[in-house]
Write an enzyme that holds these catalytic residues in place. Structure first.
Site, PDB file in Angstrom:
ATOM      1  N   SER A  41       0.553  -0.016  -6.610  1.00  0.00           N
ATOM      2  CA  SER A  41      -0.816  -0.415  -6.849  1.00  0.00           C
ATOM      3  C   SER A  41      -1.218  -0.342  -8.320  1.00  0.00           C
ATOM      4  CB  SER A  41      -1.644  -0.006  -5.814  1.00  0.00           C
ATOM      5  OG  SER A  41      -3.025  -0.937  -5.610  1.00  0.00           O
TER       6      SER A  41
ATOM      7  N   HIS B  22      -1.101  -3.160   2.375  1.00  0.00           N
ATOM      8  CA  HIS B  22      -0.660  -3.040   0.894  1.00  0.00           C
ATOM      9  C   HIS B  22      -0.111  -1.551   0.734  1.00  0.00           C
ATOM     10  CE1 HIS B  22      -2.100  -2.652  -3.238  1.00  0.00           C
ATOM     11  NE2 HIS B  22      -2.759  -1.762  -3.221  1.00  0.00           N
TER      12      HIS B  22
END
Length: 249
Positions: free
Chosen positions: A84, A229
């Site tokens: 991320s 994610h």
């Protein structure tokens, strides 16, 4: 800025860079395996974990911090793995120390500007907790539930709340959140780059492929089915399999 870090193992260096609201421990499951054959260096990025705080929070500054650490440790032939926000830091490092980087892996992040909407419930919940001066975990969790944060997200955030304080610089992250979502396109970089996307995540979609390949023409994109994610935490063995295949390629 002198960043806090943890080193395990020997041989070629792999730098592990965590995501927003995290710390170096977030990538433990990768470091434990990779440190058998590599020297893993887990890093707390600025305003996170045990690293210093700053009012400046953007990818150039965060990448410069990591580049400084690479210089201090005299690292060469580096492998970068970032999740991320940490993935974007790794991608930005390609512009600062390309001659020192062998490969880059960005986990569930693309070199694009993201909408601020995705994390706004977290930002709003943190703002409310700060404004109320909350120092009790149960009260913080109650506020976060009001913003419809899942138990998994609340648990993740509370890992960084210790001794009645946030380990991440919540005020600056809130103020600088637009910079964290932002991305300034870079000139084409030919460093071999692996993008690992979660099959259930919308952080890398098919429409992002042109931006990926225009900036990283030597890119490879792999999808981990059934992962959201936090791909590395949800599907650790699948991610490690992809990493090992890529590392020896």
């Amino acid at each position: 800025m002198k960043l806090h870090y943890k080193i395990q193992g020997d041989n070629q260096a792999i730098l592990l860079l965590h995501g927003l609201f995290g710390s170096l421990d977030n990538l433990n499951m990768l470091a434990k395996d990779l440190s058998i054959n590599y020297q893993t260096i887990q890093i707390d990025l600025r305003n996170h974990g045990q690293s210093p705080w700053s009012n400046i929070m953007n990818y150039q500054a965060m990448a410069e911090d990591v580049a400084e650490l690479c210089h201090d440790l005299q690292l060469a032939n580096i492998i970068l793995i970032g999740h991320s926000m940490g993935g974007k830091v790794a991608l930005q490092l390609s512009q600062l120390i390309p001659q020192q980087i062998a490969k880059i892996c960005a986990i569930d992040i693309a070199p694009i500007t993201y909408s601020q909407i995705a994390n706004m419930p977290v930002i709003n919940a943190l703002t409310q907790c700060i404004n109320q001066g909350l120092i009790d975990k149960e009260q913080i969790a109650e506020v976060m539930q009001q913003y419809d944060l899942t138990p998994a997200i609340i648990s993740f955030l509370l890992k960084s709340f210790k001794h009645q304080r946030w380990l991440f610089n919540a005020n600056v992250i809130i103020q600088q959140y637009d910079n964290i979502c932002d991305w300034h396109p870079i000139s084409a970089c030919d460093i071999p780059t692996l993008f690992i996307r979660g099959g259930n995540s919308n952080y890398i979609t098919d429409k992002d492929y042109p931006a990926i390949f225009s900036q990283f023409p030597n890119a490879q994109i792999e999808t981990v089915a059934g992962a959201n994610h936090n791909v590395h935490a949800e599907k650790t063995q699948e991610v490690l399999h992809l990493l090992h295949s890529w590392l020896i390629d």
